[in-house]
Design an enzyme around this catalytic site. Structure first.
Site, PDB file in Angstrom:
ATOM      1  N   CYS A   2      -2.517   0.914   2.330  1.00  0.00           N
ATOM      2  CA  CYS A   2      -2.641   1.439   1.025  1.00  0.00           C
ATOM      3  C   CYS A   2      -3.083   3.088   1.320  1.00  0.00           C
ATOM      4  O   CYS A   2      -3.599   3.385   2.356  1.00  0.00           O
ATOM      5  CB  CYS A   2      -4.223   0.998   0.235  1.00  0.00           C
ATOM      6  N   ARG A  27       3.271   4.996   4.786  1.00  0.00           N
ATOM      7  CA  ARG A  27       2.421   3.995   5.265  1.00  0.00           C
ATOM      8  C   ARG A  27       2.903   2.457   4.502  1.00  0.00           C
ATOM      9  O   ARG A  27       2.322   1.720   5.127  1.00  0.00           O
ATOM     10  CB  ARG A  27       0.860   4.342   4.665  1.00  0.00           C
ATOM     11  N   TRP A  77      -0.469  -1.691  -0.917  1.00  0.00           N
ATOM     12  CA  TRP A  77       0.309  -2.576   0.015  1.00  0.00           C
ATOM     13  C   TRP A  77      -0.478  -3.823  -0.419  1.00  0.00           C
ATOM     14  O   TRP A  77      -1.569  -4.134   0.109  1.00  0.00           O
ATOM     15  CB  TRP A  77       0.477  -2.048   1.324  1.00  0.00           C
ATOM     16  N   ASN A 101      -9.155   0.865  -0.280  1.00  0.00           N
ATOM     17  CA  ASN A 101      -8.429   0.501   0.947  1.00  0.00           C
ATOM     18  C   ASN A 101      -9.149  -0.341   1.816  1.00  0.00           C
ATOM     19  O   ASN A 101     -10.029  -0.106   2.129  1.00  0.00           O
ATOM     20  CB  ASN A 101      -7.956   1.922   1.334  1.00  0.00           C
ATOM     21  N   GLY A 102      -8.154  -1.476   1.970  1.00  0.00           N
ATOM     22  CA  GLY A 102      -9.143  -2.490   2.997  1.00  0.00           C
ATOM     23  C   GLY A 102      -9.187  -3.964   2.487  1.00  0.00           C
ATOM     24  O   GLY A 102      -8.676  -4.006   1.236  1.00  0.00           O
ATOM     25  N   GLU A 501      12.312  -3.758  22.256  1.00  0.00           N
ATOM     26  CA  GLU A 501      12.348  -2.736  21.239  1.00  0.00           C
ATOM     27  C   GLU A 501      13.504  -2.362  20.362  1.00  0.00           C
ATOM     28  O   GLU A 501      13.706  -2.213  19.257  1.00  0.00           O
ATOM     29  CB  GLU A 501      11.880  -1.247  22.055  1.00  0.00           C
ATOM     30  N   LYS A 505      13.683  -2.953  16.537  1.00  0.00           N
ATOM     31  CA  LYS A 505      14.263  -1.703  15.570  1.00  0.00           C
ATOM     32  C   LYS A 505      15.416  -2.197  14.648  1.00  0.00           C
ATOM     33  O   LYS A 505      15.311  -1.979  13.453  1.00  0.00           O
ATOM     34  CB  LYS A 505      14.930  -0.554  16.360  1.00  0.00           C
ATOM     35  N   GLU A 508      13.793  -4.458  11.929  1.00  0.00           N
ATOM     36  CA  GLU A 508      12.968  -3.702  11.224  1.00  0.00           C
ATOM     37  C   GLU A 508      13.842  -3.032  10.146  1.00  0.00           C
ATOM     38  O   GLU A 508      13.321  -3.188   8.645  1.00  0.00           O
ATOM     39  CB  GLU A 508      12.122  -2.547  11.735  1.00  0.00           C
ATOM     40  N   LYS A 624       3.118   1.807   7.953  1.00  0.00           N
ATOM     41  CA  LYS A 624       3.389   2.303   8.786  1.00  0.00           C
ATOM     42  C   LYS A 624       2.027   1.899   9.723  1.00  0.00           C
ATOM     43  O   LYS A 624       1.932   2.154  10.956  1.00  0.00           O
ATOM     44  CB  LYS A 624       3.187   3.766   8.460  1.00  0.00           C
TER      45      LYS A 624
HETATM   46  C1  F6R Z   1       7.502  -0.531  14.941  1.00  0.00           C
HETATM   47  C2  F6R Z   1       6.224  -0.106  14.794  1.00  0.00           C
HETATM   48  C3  F6R Z   1       5.212  -1.291  14.810  1.00  0.00           C
HETATM   49  C4  F6R Z   1       3.930  -0.534  15.477  1.00  0.00           C
HETATM   50  C5  F6R Z   1       2.712  -1.630  15.237  1.00  0.00           C
HETATM   51  C6  F6R Z   1       1.606  -1.203  15.913  1.00  0.00           C
HETATM   52  O1  F6R Z   1       8.580   0.390  14.688  1.00  0.00           O
HETATM   53  O2  F6R Z   1       5.859   1.069  14.416  1.00  0.00           O
HETATM   54  O3  F6R Z   1       5.549  -2.346  15.623  1.00  0.00           O
HETATM   55  O4  F6R Z   1       4.087  -0.167  16.627  1.00  0.00           O
HETATM   56  O5  F6R Z   1       2.620  -1.978  13.947  1.00  0.00           O
HETATM   57  O6  F6R Z   1       1.036   0.281  15.401  1.00  0.00           O
HETATM   58  P1  F6R Z   1       0.359   1.265  16.081  1.00  0.00           P
HETATM   59  O7  F6R Z   1       1.137   1.632  17.404  1.00  0.00           O
HETATM   60  O8  F6R Z   1      -0.009   2.159  15.227  1.00  0.00           O
HETATM   61  O9  F6R Z   1      -0.830   0.355  16.766  1.00  0.00           O
END
Ligand code: F6R
Length: 629
Positions: A2, A27, A77, A101-102, A501, A505, A508, A624
């Site tokens: 959120c 996000r 979200w 948020n939360g 990775e 990708k 995703e 995000k």
């Molecule tokens: C994929 C992606 C996610 C993040 C994961 C952890 O493209 O971005 O897999 O890597 O949600 O997020 P962080 O790195 O912010 O802890």
């Protein structure tokens, strides 16, 4: 997750709220809304789906919001209750309106109590209930700030809220207790609050990141801070951020993701300059900082991370073990936190998180700190929770990443851990040995390795600019494989994390089924999946593992798979074995090849996503920053 924006001041509030929410779109969200004062009365406009739906709701009622100078906005979200308009924020309870948020963990209990006292919550959310608590407290005679504070005491769980009431127009009250919140003085008079700095930067670069347990009150006069528990006034000092607004826009690229892929060379340069002290002559002097000492004295390292960050951590393991001969574990934070993990005495736990807000990673850091272990963080976001809670912090300098799929934050994480590996190799006087099984591969010295690392940004730029035809080859493979049933990405050694990775990708952003596999594992099960409807992306650059990976290529080729080979420009044999050939420029040391391979797999997913017509920057169901477990 959120996103929250709040504004009070002289500017048109609706504009600021909608623009701010746009900045937070990255996000991930599935409904949105705003609440604002119009002629002293609160108005709420909200809708499921995208922000545009909310904008449309405002059409034709300009007289209502023309004079609005105070309001709050939210992108939701869904966690508790479906992504419907009814569940969208802001939520209204009488004269009170809130965004949240939360997660409120004891929401069922609170809901039952509120209903027994005659309230009628309309949504399925946990969030809405907070508004009723504030309403009740105000009805008992408390002012808005006190009502927010006393109501918050009833909540269990980590969350942040922003609240307004018709009883006190022109006031926006926020609480941070878990989910991050930032605030700033509007130089034209007033205040702005938001879930992160991005909605704020257009108006000022000086941003205050709230601590857990802070209450912030925004009025036309500016900001005031109070302690959530005691109500005592607090002093909070701003940080000057160097993220410019043009960095947040697309800069002529069709998507943020593509722009961010192309920003990788600059992001690597910035990260390198931030982590290393290049004024000194020693090959790998890290800039003097507490984190360097923690690294140097660690007897063992355990990385904890999620998703893409976990892939960068896995590469970190391979590099640190090879260069520094220190034992390294790599753990998925979501698993580690609920096991009974054993850490060796003197172990250093490193949380890697581009956002610095991932709930599982933060939980591990808190837990191991309590158990007496030293913790280090690596994040891209200054002021993030990780940066505050780890014993020491290193930053990547990728700048804001708007595309939900991590690209430049990944390669900058890779660079940071590679620099650590080199630094530790020098500190521990580790011998530069040939990798196991390849006695003829001559390792270069740390000094030379450093010189090669400095060239990396330029080489990645060359790959992306395409004089060697890497991108043209990626594009042509994507075009011809767009209807294939599924993909495997395989690699060994340093290529294995990139295979993981690459597959992530593709899933995703193109919603195509893809699996990343250690090439040697294929024959232990997944090879049963291989037929002419599958494509296998083989990462077989000129390194110690090349011949073994090519044997695995032969196994899947014999079973009819379409082969996309990514390998050395002059590897004619590999080229002949492949259906699609993606040439990769040579590197003096094999440890640097993952950077170039990453650019290739990022572009492959991007091109396939374009052909599939997906929402590249905002893939469905994703957020995000994953601030819930
Ligand atoms: C994929 C992606 C996610 C993040 C994961 C952890 O493209 O971005 O897999 O890597 O949600 O997020 P962080 O790195 O912010 O802890």
């Amino acid at each position: 997750m959120c996103g929250i924006v709040g504004y009070v001041g002289k500017r048109p509030a609706i504009d600021i709220l909608l623009k701010g929410l746009k900045r937070l779109e990255y996000r991930g969200y599935d409904s949105a809304g705003v609440a604002f004062f119009s002629r002293g009365k609160l108005e709420v406009r909200k809708s499921q789906g995208k922000l545009e739906n909310v904008e449309r709701l405002m059409d034709g009622s300009s007289e209502l919001f023309a004079d609005a100078h105070c309001g709050i906005g939210h992108t939701r979200w869904a966690t508790h209750g479906k992504p419907t308009t009814q569940n969208a924020h802001p939520h209204r309870a009488g004269h009170v309106v809130i965004v949240h948020n939360g997660i409120i963990e004891n929401y069922q209990e609170i809901k039952a109590e509120l209903i027994s006292r005659g309230h009628k919550p309309e949504s399925e959310t946990d969030s809405e209930l907070f508004g009723f608590l504030v309403l009740e407290a105000m009805e008992k005679g408390q002012d808005l700030v006190t009502a927010v504070r006393t109501s918050f005491a009833h909540l269990e769980g980590a969350c942040s809220v922003v609240v307004m009431s018709e009883r006190e127009p022109g006031k926006v009250v926020g609480v941070r207790n878990g989910s991050p919140m930032a605030a700033a003085f509007d130089p034209q008079g007033g205040a702005i609050l938001a879930s992160d700095a991005q909605p704020i930067l257009e108006y000022t670069k000086e941003v205050i990141f709230l601590e857990n347990g802070d209450v912030v009150v925004g009025t036309e006069k500016g900001l005031a801070f109070f302690d959530l528990k005691t109500g005592a006034p607090l002093d909070r000092v701003g940080e000057i951020l160097d993220w410019s607004v043009d960095k947040i826009d697309k800069g002529g690229f069709p998507h943020f993701m593509l722009k961010e892929i192309h920003e990788q060379p600059a992001a690597l340069v910035d990260t390198l300059n931030g982590i290393m002290d290049r004024v000194k002559t020693n090959p790998f002097p890290l800039a003097a900082q507490p984190g360097a000492d923690l690294l140097r004295t660690a007897k063992e390292i355990t990385f904890v991370a999620c998703g893409t960050s976990w892939h960068a951590a896995l590469l970190g393991k391979y590099w640190i073990e090879r260069f520094a001969r220190i034992p390294v574990n790599v753990e998925l934070a979501s698993e580690f936190r609920y096991r009974d993990p054993v850490l060796a005495p003197g172990a250093l736990v490193i949380g890697m998180s581009q956002s610095g807000e991932t709930a599982d990673t933060l939980a591990v850091i808190r837990d191991v700190k309590k158990r007496g272990f030293k913790t280090l963080g690596l994040t891209n976001v200054r002021g993030s929770t990780l940066s505050r809670e780890a014993d020491a912090i290193f930053y990547t300098s990728a700048g804001p990443e708007i595309g939900v799929a991590a690209t430049k934050t990944f390669t900058t994480q890779m660079l940071a851990v590679l620099l650590w590996a080199g630094y530790l190799g020098i500190e521990h006087k580790a011998p530069r040995t040939s990798p196991a099984g390849t006695p003829n591969a001559k390792p270069i010295s740390f000094e030379e390795l450093f010189h090669e690392i400095v060239k990396l940004p330029h080489q990645i730029k060359e790959c992306l600019d395409d004089p060697q035809g890497m991108i043209t080859a990626v594009r042509s493979a994507a075009k011809q494989l767009q209807n294939i049933k599924g993909f495997f990405f395989i690699g060994r050694g340093f290529s294995y994390p990139i295979a993981l990775e690459g597959a992530l990708k593709l899933k995703e952003i193109a919603y195509v089924h893809a699996e990343g596999y250690a090439a040697g594992e294929l024959k232990h099960g997944p090879i049963a999946m291989i037929d002419q409807d599958m494509a296998v992306v083989v990462l077989a650059p000129q390194d110690s593992w090349r011949d073994k990976t090519v044997s695995n290529l032969e196994e899947v080729k014999a079973r009819g798979a379409k082969i996309v080979a990514i390998g050395g420009t002059h590897d004619q044999n590999l080229k002949n074995l492949s259906d699609f050939w993606i040439p990769l420029p040579a590197q003096k040391d094999e440890s640097l090849l993952p950077f170039l391979m990453t650019a290739a797999v990022q572009m492959l997913s991007y091109e396939l996503a374009l052909l599939k017509g997906t929402d590249v920057d905002k893939p469905r169901n994703l957020a995000k920053s994953v601030t819930v477990e």
